[in-house]
Design an enzyme around this catalytic site. Structure first.
Site, PDB file in Angstrom:
ATOM      1  N   ASP A   1      -2.057   3.851  -9.875  1.00  0.00           N
ATOM      2  CA  ASP A   1      -0.882   3.144 -10.404  1.00  0.00           C
ATOM      3  C   ASP A   1       0.372   3.521  -9.615  1.00  0.00           C
ATOM      4  OD1 ASP A   1       0.518   1.482 -12.061  1.00  0.00           O
ATOM      5  OD2 ASP A   1       0.648   2.899 -13.720  1.00  0.00           O
TER       6      ASP A   1
ATOM      7  N   HIS B   1       1.607  -2.110  -2.169  1.00  0.00           N
ATOM      8  CA  HIS B   1       0.150  -2.320  -2.194  1.00  0.00           C
ATOM      9  C   HIS B   1      -0.466  -1.972  -0.840  1.00  0.00           C
ATOM     10  CE1 HIS B   1       0.354  -3.767  -6.200  1.00  0.00           C
ATOM     11  NE2 HIS B   1       0.952  -4.913  -5.921  1.00  0.00           N
TER      12      HIS B   1
ATOM     13  N   LEU C   1     -21.677   9.194  -0.653  1.00  0.00           N
ATOM     14  CA  LEU C   1     -20.701   8.911  -1.714  1.00  0.00           C
ATOM     15  C   LEU C   1     -20.891   7.474  -2.179  1.00  0.00           C
ATOM     16  CD1 LEU C   1     -17.832   9.596  -3.154  1.00  0.00           C
ATOM     17  CD2 LEU C   1     -16.855   8.324  -1.254  1.00  0.00           C
TER      18      LEU C   1
HETATM   19  C1  FPP Z   1      -1.055  -0.549  -9.615  1.00  0.00           C
HETATM   20  O1  FPP Z   1       0.273  -0.441  -9.151  1.00  0.00           O
HETATM   21  C2  FPP Z   1      -1.898  -0.981  -8.521  1.00  0.00           C
HETATM   22  C3  FPP Z   1      -2.594  -2.148  -8.493  1.00  0.00           C
HETATM   23  C4  FPP Z   1      -2.596  -3.136  -9.588  1.00  0.00           C
HETATM   24  C5  FPP Z   1      -3.396  -2.505  -7.313  1.00  0.00           C
HETATM   25  C6  FPP Z   1      -4.198  -1.396  -6.712  1.00  0.00           C
HETATM   26  C7  FPP Z   1      -4.489  -1.773  -5.335  1.00  0.00           C
HETATM   27  C8  FPP Z   1      -4.455  -0.959  -4.266  1.00  0.00           C
HETATM   28  C9  FPP Z   1      -4.283   0.485  -4.346  1.00  0.00           C
HETATM   29  C10 FPP Z   1      -4.579  -1.500  -2.924  1.00  0.00           C
HETATM   30  C11 FPP Z   1      -5.842  -2.133  -2.505  1.00  0.00           C
HETATM   31  C12 FPP Z   1      -7.121  -1.578  -2.958  1.00  0.00           C
HETATM   32  C13 FPP Z   1      -8.273  -1.748  -2.283  1.00  0.00           C
HETATM   33  C14 FPP Z   1      -9.556  -1.525  -2.967  1.00  0.00           C
HETATM   34  C15 FPP Z   1      -8.320  -2.145  -0.866  1.00  0.00           C
HETATM   35  P1  FPP Z   1       1.347  -1.408  -9.773  1.00  0.00           P
HETATM   36  O2  FPP Z   1       1.484  -2.588  -8.888  1.00  0.00           O
HETATM   37  O3  FPP Z   1       0.992  -1.719 -11.182  1.00  0.00           O
HETATM   38  O4  FPP Z   1       2.622  -0.489  -9.690  1.00  0.00           O
HETATM   39  P2  FPP Z   1       3.814  -0.452 -10.740  1.00  0.00           P
HETATM   40  O5  FPP Z   1       3.234  -0.034 -12.058  1.00  0.00           O
HETATM   41  O6  FPP Z   1       4.716   0.585 -10.150  1.00  0.00           O
HETATM   42  O7  FPP Z   1       4.411  -1.810 -10.752  1.00  0.00           O
END
Ligand code: FPP
Length: 259
Positions: A35, A52, A146
């Site tokens: 997150d 992201h 893994l």
């Molecule tokens: C949460 O941060 C993150 C996500 C919803 C996306 C997770 C994706 C990645 C880490 C990148 C790609 C992954 C792969 C498998 C290649 P948020 O956007 O909710 O952050 P915030 O709460 O600060 O708004």
């Protein structure tokens, strides 16, 4: 011992001290709620997309660390069933990142013995992404260093509903009696059916909740939270989380010293 990760040209590109870890008490399965990508970007005055992209980099690094320190299963929450509510452009970007990740990482992951799996409603993703997922999972199916589970279009409640529907069908087909429905029969119908439950669930970015992640499987998981946003999550954080995990007293509802 200093953890090492060698790139193809044999230069060490990750360096961390994992001497505080006890190899006999490693969590077999670590699950991470990644997150805070958006907050990471906002803090820098950047669009969320940058967060992201930085999140993908953090994931690359953590997967490498996980293979180096001997974790056997790593599950990461990449896109929840609720994330479809985000603006279309952000959803599109995330889907593109998943696809690019498979394109750019597959050779490296395969060569390091990583078995890639996806958990969640994969059949609702675009056909092109589904095709890449099938290729990556087939190609790495026999790797055993893994297991990397990437949860996409995943929700813990949806997963339990799916299991209940499958079990109900077995009862209707008279392959199972109601009395035969047990914890094991539910577990057997989850995406993670052949894997151990997570020992340790990590969540970055300060929120203290599970957000529909591995609800059934995490019943006895140890939880570990950090204020760091996901793009700032480094090998040292993973090692600290595991070191703290190793100090926890896990009783699974029993007593430590029954008399
Ligand atoms: C949460 O941060 C993150 C996500 C919803 C996306 C997770 C994706 C990645 C880490 C990148 C790609 C992954 C792969 C498998 C290649 P948020 O956007 O909710 O952050 P915030 O709460 O600060 O708004």
């Amino acid at each position: 011992m200093w953890g090492k990760w060698f790139t193809s040209n044999n230069k060490r590109n990750t360096n961390f001290n994992d001497s505080q870890l006890e190899s006999s008490r490693m969590p077999g399965h670590v699950a991470i709620i990644m997150d805070g990508n958006g907050r990471w970007a906002q803090k820098r005055g950047l669009p969320r997309t940058f967060g992201h992209r930085a999140g993908v980099e953090a994931l690359r690094n953590i997967v490498k660390t996980a293979t180096t320190i001997g974790i056997k299963v790593l599950t990461v929450y990449a896109f929840s069933t609720e994330n479809w509510k985000r603006p279309a452009a952000e959803v599109e970007l995330l889907m593109r990142l998943f696809s690019e990740y498979l394109d750019s990482e597959i050779d490296e992951l395969d060569s390091k013995g990583v078995q890639i799996r996806f958990i969640g409603g994969i059949d609702e993703l675009s056909e092109s992404l589904q095709a890449k997922i099938v290729l990556a999972t087939d190609r790495t199916a026999n790797n055993n260093k893994l297991v990397l589970n990437i949860a996409v279009n995943y929700g813990g409640r949806a997963e339990v509903i799916r299991a209940v529907r499958k079990i109900t069908q077995q009862v209707i087909d008279e392959k199972l009696t109601i009395a035969e429905i047990t914890e094991s029969s539910i577990s057997e119908h989850l995406y993670t059916n052949d894997l151990p439950d997570p020992d340790l669930v990590i969540r970055t970015s300060g929120d203290l909740r599970l957000s529909n992640f591995l609800l059934w499987q995490s019943a006895y998981a140890e939880l570990w939270f950090t204020d760091s946003n996901w793009p700032d999550f480094k090998a040292e954080h993973l090692i600290k989380a595991i070191a703290d995990f190793q100090k926890r007293d896990r009783r699974f509802g029993g007593l430590k010293n029954p008399k």
